[in-house]
Write a protein that holds these residues in place. Structure first.
Motif, PDB file in Angstrom:
ATOM      1  N   GLU A  12     -41.603  26.135  26.790  1.00  0.00           N
ATOM      2  CA  GLU A  12     -40.409  26.325  25.954  1.00  0.00           C
ATOM      3  C   GLU A  12     -39.801  27.701  26.180  1.00  0.00           C
ATOM      4  O   GLU A  12     -38.567  27.856  26.189  1.00  0.00           O
ATOM      5  CB  GLU A  12     -40.770  26.151  24.479  1.00  0.00           C
ATOM      6  N   ILE A  13     -40.635  28.690  26.372  1.00  0.00           N
ATOM      7  CA  ILE A  13     -40.156  30.057  26.592  1.00  0.00           C
ATOM      8  C   ILE A  13     -39.482  30.190  27.957  1.00  0.00           C
ATOM      9  O   ILE A  13     -38.445  30.857  28.100  1.00  0.00           O
ATOM     10  CB  ILE A  13     -41.333  31.043  26.463  1.00  0.00           C
ATOM     11  N   LEU A  14     -40.058  29.559  28.972  1.00  0.00           N
ATOM     12  CA  LEU A  14     -39.516  29.665  30.326  1.00  0.00           C
ATOM     13  C   LEU A  14     -38.283  28.791  30.541  1.00  0.00           C
ATOM     14  O   LEU A  14     -37.457  29.092  31.424  1.00  0.00           O
ATOM     15  CB  LEU A  14     -40.587  29.275  31.350  1.00  0.00           C
ATOM     16  N   HIS A  15     -38.136  27.738  29.762  1.00  0.00           N
ATOM     17  CA  HIS A  15     -37.071  26.748  29.996  1.00  0.00           C
ATOM     18  C   HIS A  15     -35.668  27.353  30.108  1.00  0.00           C
ATOM     19  O   HIS A  15     -34.922  27.002  31.051  1.00  0.00           O
ATOM     20  CB  HIS A  15     -37.096  25.680  28.899  1.00  0.00           C
ATOM     21  N   PRO A  16     -35.241  28.237  29.201  1.00  0.00           N
ATOM     22  CA  PRO A  16     -33.879  28.782  29.309  1.00  0.00           C
ATOM     23  C   PRO A  16     -33.643  29.594  30.579  1.00  0.00           C
ATOM     24  O   PRO A  16     -32.481  29.844  30.947  1.00  0.00           O
ATOM     25  CB  PRO A  16     -33.764  29.681  28.062  1.00  0.00           C
ATOM     26  N   TYR A  17     -34.703  29.965  31.266  1.00  0.00           N
ATOM     27  CA  TYR A  17     -34.574  30.795  32.464  1.00  0.00           C
ATOM     28  C   TYR A  17     -34.888  30.015  33.742  1.00  0.00           C
ATOM     29  O   TYR A  17     -35.055  30.606  34.799  1.00  0.00           O
ATOM     30  CB  TYR A  17     -35.489  32.019  32.336  1.00  0.00           C
ATOM     31  N   GLY A  18     -34.983  28.691  33.615  1.00  0.00           N
ATOM     32  CA  GLY A  18     -35.216  27.851  34.781  1.00  0.00           C
ATOM     33  C   GLY A  18     -36.607  27.248  34.845  1.00  0.00           C
ATOM     34  O   GLY A  18     -36.936  26.568  35.821  1.00  0.00           O
ATOM     35  N   GLY A  19     -37.419  27.508  33.832  1.00  0.00           N
ATOM     36  CA  GLY A  19     -38.755  26.914  33.796  1.00  0.00           C
ATOM     37  C   GLY A  19     -39.749  27.611  34.704  1.00  0.00           C
ATOM     38  O   GLY A  19     -39.545  28.752  35.136  1.00  0.00           O
ATOM     39  N   ARG A  20     -40.816  26.899  35.007  1.00  0.00           N
ATOM     40  CA  ARG A  20     -41.847  27.458  35.887  1.00  0.00           C
ATOM     41  C   ARG A  20     -41.259  27.732  37.273  1.00  0.00           C
ATOM     42  O   ARG A  20     -40.350  27.036  37.718  1.00  0.00           O
ATOM     43  CB  ARG A  20     -43.029  26.496  36.014  1.00  0.00           C
ATOM     44  N   LEU A  21     -41.815  28.737  37.937  1.00  0.00           N
ATOM     45  CA  LEU A  21     -41.290  29.113  39.256  1.00  0.00           C
ATOM     46  C   LEU A  21     -42.426  29.301  40.249  1.00  0.00           C
ATOM     47  O   LEU A  21     -43.326  30.107  40.044  1.00  0.00           O
ATOM     48  CB  LEU A  21     -40.487  30.423  39.145  1.00  0.00           C
ATOM     49  N   PHE A  22     -42.369  28.516  41.319  1.00  0.00           N
ATOM     50  CA  PHE A  22     -43.294  28.686  42.436  1.00  0.00           C
ATOM     51  C   PHE A  22     -42.558  28.477  43.756  1.00  0.00           C
ATOM     52  O   PHE A  22     -42.443  29.390  44.557  1.00  0.00           O
ATOM     53  CB  PHE A  22     -44.468  27.711  42.342  1.00  0.00           C
ATOM     54  N   ASP A  23     -42.033  27.285  43.964  1.00  0.00           N
ATOM     55  CA  ASP A  23     -41.367  26.934  45.214  1.00  0.00           C
ATOM     56  C   ASP A  23     -40.156  27.814  45.460  1.00  0.00           C
ATOM     57  O   ASP A  23     -39.257  27.914  44.622  1.00  0.00           O
ATOM     58  CB  ASP A  23     -40.954  25.464  45.187  1.00  0.00           C
ATOM     59  N   GLY A  24     -40.142  28.493  46.583  1.00  0.00           N
ATOM     60  CA  GLY A  24     -39.001  29.328  46.967  1.00  0.00           C
ATOM     61  C   GLY A  24     -39.093  30.770  46.523  1.00  0.00           C
ATOM     62  O   GLY A  24     -38.254  31.590  46.925  1.00  0.00           O
ATOM     63  N   PHE A  25     -40.106  31.106  45.733  1.00  0.00           N
ATOM     64  CA  PHE A  25     -40.227  32.495  45.280  1.00  0.00           C
ATOM     65  C   PHE A  25     -40.717  33.377  46.415  1.00  0.00           C
ATOM     66  O   PHE A  25     -41.591  32.980  47.192  1.00  0.00           O
ATOM     67  CB  PHE A  25     -41.193  32.598  44.100  1.00  0.00           C
ATOM     68  N   SER A  26     -40.184  34.579  46.515  1.00  0.00           N
ATOM     69  CA  SER A  26     -40.688  35.551  47.482  1.00  0.00           C
ATOM     70  C   SER A  26     -40.589  36.938  46.872  1.00  0.00           C
ATOM     71  O   SER A  26     -39.756  37.199  46.004  1.00  0.00           O
ATOM     72  CB  SER A  26     -39.895  35.510  48.802  1.00  0.00           C
TER      73      SER A  26
END
Length: 239
Positions: A221-235
């Motif tokens: 719920e906290i991450l959702h407004p910012y795009g949710g969980r992030l793994f793919d494509g992060f650098s």
């Protein structure tokens, strides 16, 4: 404070100043005794300003049946700590100065208090999109560890890390000061009492029963407004 069977804190602090730092330009008493939150193990936090000091220092002593923490500064060195606290978003010294009871040097202290209050009302530096995404990634990584872990000892410490990361994320993305230890929950309550209760309840359920669903739900719920969980494509650090 009478229940602690020791000298009243302001009187003890005043005696400390008179006996140990009689030539200081100014001093104030801060901490839990000023906020009305003192316990039987609370100490006295005293901030000293003395322009003859070459640099800032900190020392501890026991006097008048109190444990006393002294934070000593000259009339310029405190500004470095104000700046450092601003950059790390943990306003320890500005908060002490702002809330403190003046023991000596009203004119000197009033000016420094104004600086502290102005800094506190300003709030910490706003996070960039890059920082938010980096924090999302590390929260996601820790959350994945938390979800996948089936070792009780390890998941307790993963949960501790997750709680700190998530509390920091909530506070900084809402332009609020963060804290460490007991100041984590105090900072969350300053931000939103209802959210703080939800936060504590989610982690308390996990610590008591091992059930992870409420923590996972809270983080998503906290991450959702910012795009949710992030793994793919992060650098990070890629040229």
């Amino acid at each position: 404070m009478g229940g602690f069977n020791k000298l009243e804190p302001v009187k003890a602090a005043q005696k400390c100043i008179n006996n140990y730092y009689p030539n200081c330009d100014g001093a104030l008493l801060a901490g839990s005794v000023v906020r009305g939150e003192a316990t039987s193990t609370s100490d006295l936090d005293i901030v000293i300003f003395d322009d003859t000091y070459r640099s800032s220092y900190r020392e501890s002593l026991i006097a008048y049946e109190w444990q006393i923490e002294v934070f000593a500064h000259n009339l310029k060195s405190y500004q470095h700590y104000f700046e450092s606290d601003y950059k790390r978003a943990r306003p320890s010294l500005p908060r002490m100065v702002s809330e403190g009871i003046i023991l000596k040097g009203g004119g000197v202290i009033d000016s420094i208090k104004c600086e502290a209050k102005e800094l506190l009302s300003k709030g910490p530096e706003k996070w960039s999109i890059e920082i938010i995404n980096t924090k999302r990634y590390f929260i996601t990584d820790t959350l994945d560890d938390f979800i996948g872990c089936n070792n009780r000892a390890e998941e307790i410490f993963i949960a501790n890390t997750l709680a700190e990361l998530v509390s920091e994320f909530v506070l900084r993305t809402n332009n609020k000061w963060i804290g460490a230890s007991k100041w984590i929950i105090r900072s969350l309550r300053d931000y939103d009492v209802n959210f703080a209760e939800q936060f504590v309840e989610a982690f308390d359920i996990f610590y008591r029963s091992g059930a992870k669903n409420e923590v996972i739900k809270l983080v998503d719920e906290i991450l959702h407004p910012y795009g949710g969980r992030l793994f793919d494509g992060f650098s990070l650090g890629k040229k």
